[in-house]
Design an enzyme around this catalytic site. Structure first.
Site, PDB file in Angstrom:
ATOM      1  N   GLU A   1       0.815  -1.209   0.000  1.00 37.33           N
ATOM      2  CA  GLU A   1       0.000   0.000   0.000  1.00 37.33           C
ATOM      3  C   GLU A   1       0.858   1.271   0.000  1.00 37.33           C
ATOM      4  OE1 GLU A   1      -3.321   0.541  -0.368  1.00 37.33           O
ATOM      5  OE2 GLU A   1      -2.790   2.650  -0.233  1.00 37.33           O
TER       6      GLU A   1
ATOM      7  N   THR B   1      -5.903   1.836  -5.407  1.00 40.77           N
ATOM      8  CA  THR B   1      -5.563   0.416  -5.265  1.00 40.77           C
ATOM      9  C   THR B   1      -6.303  -0.439  -6.279  1.00 40.77           C
ATOM     10  OG1 THR B   1      -5.425   0.767  -2.879  1.00 40.77           O
ATOM     11  CG2 THR B   1      -5.405  -1.492  -3.628  1.00 40.77           C
TER      12      THR B   1
ATOM     13  N   HIS C   1      -1.326   3.509   4.733  1.00 45.92           N
ATOM     14  CA  HIS C   1      -2.324   4.257   3.955  1.00 45.92           C
ATOM     15  C   HIS C   1      -2.480   5.633   4.578  1.00 45.92           C
ATOM     16  CE1 HIS C   1      -6.102   5.420   2.124  1.00 45.92           C
ATOM     17  NE2 HIS C   1      -6.008   4.393   1.302  1.00 45.92           N
TER      18      HIS C   1
ATOM     19  N   ASP D   1       1.318   0.071  -4.988  1.00 45.82           N
ATOM     20  CA  ASP D   1       0.118   0.272  -5.809  1.00 45.82           C
ATOM     21  C   ASP D   1       0.007   1.676  -6.413  1.00 45.82           C
ATOM     22  OD1 ASP D   1      -0.475   1.400  -3.320  1.00 45.82           O
ATOM     23  OD2 ASP D   1      -2.487   0.561  -3.194  1.00 45.82           O
ATOM     24  N   HIS D   2       0.462   2.694  -5.684  1.00 41.18           N
ATOM     25  CA  HIS D   2       0.363   4.070  -6.178  1.00 41.18           C
ATOM     26  C   HIS D   2       1.137   4.963  -5.221  1.00 41.18           C
ATOM     27  CE1 HIS D   2      -2.496   4.473  -2.929  1.00 41.18           C
ATOM     28  NE2 HIS D   2      -3.127   3.409  -3.407  1.00 41.18           N
TER      29      HIS D   2
HETATM   30  C1  GP9 Z   1      -9.104  -0.129   0.623  1.00 40.86           C
HETATM   31  C2  GP9 Z   1      -7.682  -0.134   0.218  1.00 40.86           C
HETATM   32  C3  GP9 Z   1      -7.144   1.245   0.076  1.00 40.86           C
HETATM   33  O1  GP9 Z   1      -9.717  -1.367   0.594  1.00 40.86           O
HETATM   34  O2  GP9 Z   1      -7.530  -0.869  -0.930  1.00 40.86           O
HETATM   35  O3  GP9 Z   1      -7.654   1.873  -1.018  1.00 40.86           O
HETATM   36  P1  GP9 Z   1      -6.973   3.136  -1.696  1.00 40.86           P
HETATM   37  O4  GP9 Z   1      -7.534   4.341  -1.024  1.00 40.86           O
HETATM   38  O5  GP9 Z   1      -5.505   3.033  -1.528  1.00 40.86           O
HETATM   39  O6  GP9 Z   1      -7.378   3.035  -3.110  1.00 40.86           O
HETATM   40 MN    MN Z   2      -3.872   1.888  -2.139  1.00 39.79          MN
END
Ligand code: GP9
Ligand code: MN
Length: 634
Positions: free
Chosen positions: A254, A298, A413, A472-473
């Site tokens: 994440e 994500t 996150h 992921d980003h």
């Molecule tokens: C939520 C997690 C985070 O289930 O995948 O989402 P994001 O805000 O990073 O897209």
């Molecule tokens: Mn994410």
């Protein structure tokens, strides 16, 4: 009561209030909607009102009281049916209704049966508003003049209703920025917009995508297929099948960006375990790898991974096109006898995953219900990564092998908060609390990955698996450029900001022994073919845009979802063509033009597949277009 004269429109007012309060009571009793603060509670309370004002407001146009009452009853029944339908659905599916579930024929049996099993006679309380309204119609004696109201009054009424709506939307935006453009989660939509507005929004989103789908006939595919074929990269002979037959474990890291790896913060190492991995003999590490996600964050990265296509420029494709036909990595692995699943300790409706995973043919979703969150094991968005990974490995030991499992981590996150005991390094000191805390949560994520490797070894799952991990980003957006400039000790130009979109990509094959740092420039769209080839599966007949990062023919050309791009020579950002080596604008700006054109073309091809649901016209076994009678009827 009969004798007392009630003001004009009393019945209308009673109807609005009765349905409003009933809805709120149902929110609080029939659904488990998480409320974190008083503002959220207030929004929840307020949110049914705007739609009810509009809907019941139609009553102001009727001349006769009888017709007006009939109209009010129709609205009361309709809103109750919507509300109660969701109650019954929620009891079984712990989710709110979205149009596609009603139209997916294979869902129908399930829904019918389980809805029937979820209905009790005591549910009559959910229709309390109708009873109150009927009583009001019977006993409330409105002023005789209470027929049609003056146009100016009506106008004032609807202006007021609109004001309530905008007030509600304003609060929702403050509480959850970009709620409508990103449409995160059904629970969040219901919580912020209200049950009734949510359904209107859902109808809008779904009909927009259905209309585009209806116009497509498959002929568009010929051009797309030609483009894809002409850009295909042959698998590398050396790496093809390097992990054949093994379990595949893909870990989504994440918000992890590459700049923290092999780097320090105030003299402290941020990612000790992953730093070691970059030098590990069983790991191929890609430091020049970029994320290509858009608003779907994500979920967009999952989409890139599974389909090798680009997500959409507006909204999350997980939400807008969850009913499409895809040829996912999970489907291919499944066809080769793999058990496929995703593990993520969050509600299943977040990013509409529960619906989308069905279309991606992922066999099972271990959502929050599959995890036990013990005392002190939750922080920020939910379950902490360390216990999450531990329980995920527990699930793996029960799975049929070989399996393809995906783990979505969550602790690192935004807003990057941690419990004291999990802070392993200090905060950074800049004007951005977000960046300051980021280093600490990244450090925690690194520790979690370390424990994941240990857990896998302990359970005897390590040797026979391949572990692929990707960021992921971005975690730190351009809003924190000033603090970022302080940390990196350089100005964050558009060139630098594009370089900051690098996320780590690891391919870890226990026993490989020839690990190295692979400098190839690539992006998330390349993950699908890279991984499938490692697993010994061909992709030459697939429609996908990425290429195998190990292939000699892999093209170094990464297209960001917003149109920026990176090649082996240039970085194109903010409409400026930069030299990738120096970070300075190149003299001849037109050097980027041919790439800019292709970037646009490629994104458009990808979008046309999604919008037209074109893969339903494609036979992936033989790479042919389906003949007319093979095509399923829309
Ligand atoms: C939520 C997690 C985070 O289930 O995948 O989402 P994001 O805000 O990073 O897209
Ligand atoms: Mn994410």
């Amino acid at each position: 009561m009969k004798n007392k004269e009630w003001p004009k429109h009393s019945v209308l007012a009673i109807a609005v209030i009765a349905t409003w309060l009933t809805t709120y009571v149902v929110y609080k009793t029939a659904f488990s909607i998480t409320i974190d603060n008083a503002l959220q509670e207030f929004i929840l309370f307020l949110n049914p009102l705007s739609l009810l004002l509009f809907a019941y407001g139609g009553a102001l146009f009727f001349k006769s009281k009888k017709a007006r009452n009939r109209y009010i009853l129709v609205i009361a029944v309709l809103t109750s049916v919507v509300l109660y339908g969701n109650v019954a659905f929620y009891r079984f599916f712990t989710d709110f209704i979205t149009l596609p579930v009603l139209f997916q024929t294979d869902n129908f049996g399930d829904i019918g049966n389980s809805a029937a099993a979820s209905i009790f006679w005591t549910d009559i309380v959910y229709f309390a508003d109708i009873i109150i309204i009927l009583l009001a119609m019977r006993f409330v004696n409105e002023k005789q003049t209470a027929a049609k109201s003056a146009a100016t009054h009506r106008k004032a009424y609807f202006v007021l209703s609109a004001a309530v709506l905008f007030f509600n939307l304003g609060l929702a935006e403050a509480e959850r920025p970009q709620l409508l453009t990103r449409s995160f989660d059904r629970e969040m939509l219901v919580k912020n917009l209200g049950m009734y507005n949510y359904h209107l929004y859902d109808v809008y989103i779904q009909s927009k995508s259905q209309a585009q789908r209806a116009l497509a006939d498959g002929s568009e595919l010929t051009e797309v297929t030609n483009y894809v074929r002409s850009n295909q990269a042959e698998p590398s002979e050396e790496m093809f099948g390097a992990a054949e037959g093994r379990n595949l474990i893909v870990v989504t890291l994440e918000s992890l960006q590459t700049f923290v790896l092999n780097n320090e913060m105030n003299g402290e190492t941020i990612t000790p375990f992953m730093n070691e991995l970059t030098q590990d003999e069983d790991t191929i590490y890609f430091p020049n790898f970029y994320h290509q996600t858009g608003l779907g964050k994500t979920s967009d990265s999952e989409f890139l991974l599974e389909t090798g296509m680009y997500p959409l420029s507006g909204g999350a494709v997980f939400f807008t096109h969850s009913g499409n036909t895809f040829n996912s990595m999970a489907e291919k692995m499944g066809n080769e006898g793999y058990a496929t699943n995703v593990q993520h300790a969050n509600t299943k409706s977040f990013w509409n995953r529960d619906m989308m995973y069905e279309s991606l043919e992922i066999d099972k979703f271990y959502d929050i219900q599959s995890f036990t969150v013990g005392e002190g094991e939750a922080v920020n968005w939910g379950m902490k990564d360390i216990p999450f990974f531990e329980q995920s490995v527990g699930h793996m030991s029960e799975m049929q092998q070989p399996f393809y499992t995906r783990l979505l981590s969550l602790t690192n996150h935004h807003p990057f908060t941690l419990d004291e005991e999990d802070k392993m390094i200090d905060e950074y000191d800049s004007n951005s609390g977000t960046l300051n805390r980021y280093f600490q949560t990244v450090r925690y994520l690194d520790e979690a990955v370390k424990t994941l490797f240990e857990d896998l070894k302990e359970q005897g799952l390590y040797e026979n698996s391949i572990i692929v991990m990707y960021g992921d980003h971005y975690g730190i957006s351009d809003n924190h450029n000033e603090a970022m400039a302080q940390y990196l000790d350089k100005e964050i130009t558009p060139y630098e900001s594009a370089q900051l979109q690098k996320v780590p990509f690891f391919v870890h094959i226990p026993g490989y022994e020839e690990g190295y740092v692979n400098e190839e420039i690539g992006g998330q769209v390349d993950m699908r073919s890279t991984i499938l080839h490692l697993m010994g599966m061909e992709t030459e007949k697939d429609i996908q845009f990425g290429g195998d990062l190990f292939s000699e023919e892999h093209e170094e050309f990464v297209i960001f979802r917003d149109g920026r791009f990176v090649t082996d020579e240039y970085v194109y950002a903010a409409n400026v063509c930069y030299d990738i080596e120096t970070g300075e604008p190149v003299e001849d700006q037109s050097l980027c033009d041919p790439y800019a054109e292709r970037a646009l073309e490629e994104l458009q091809y990808s979008e046309s597949i999604i919008n037209g649901d074109l893969l339903r016209f494609y036979e992936e076994e033989n790479g042919q277009l389906k003949t007319l009678d093979e095509q399923e009827q829309p």
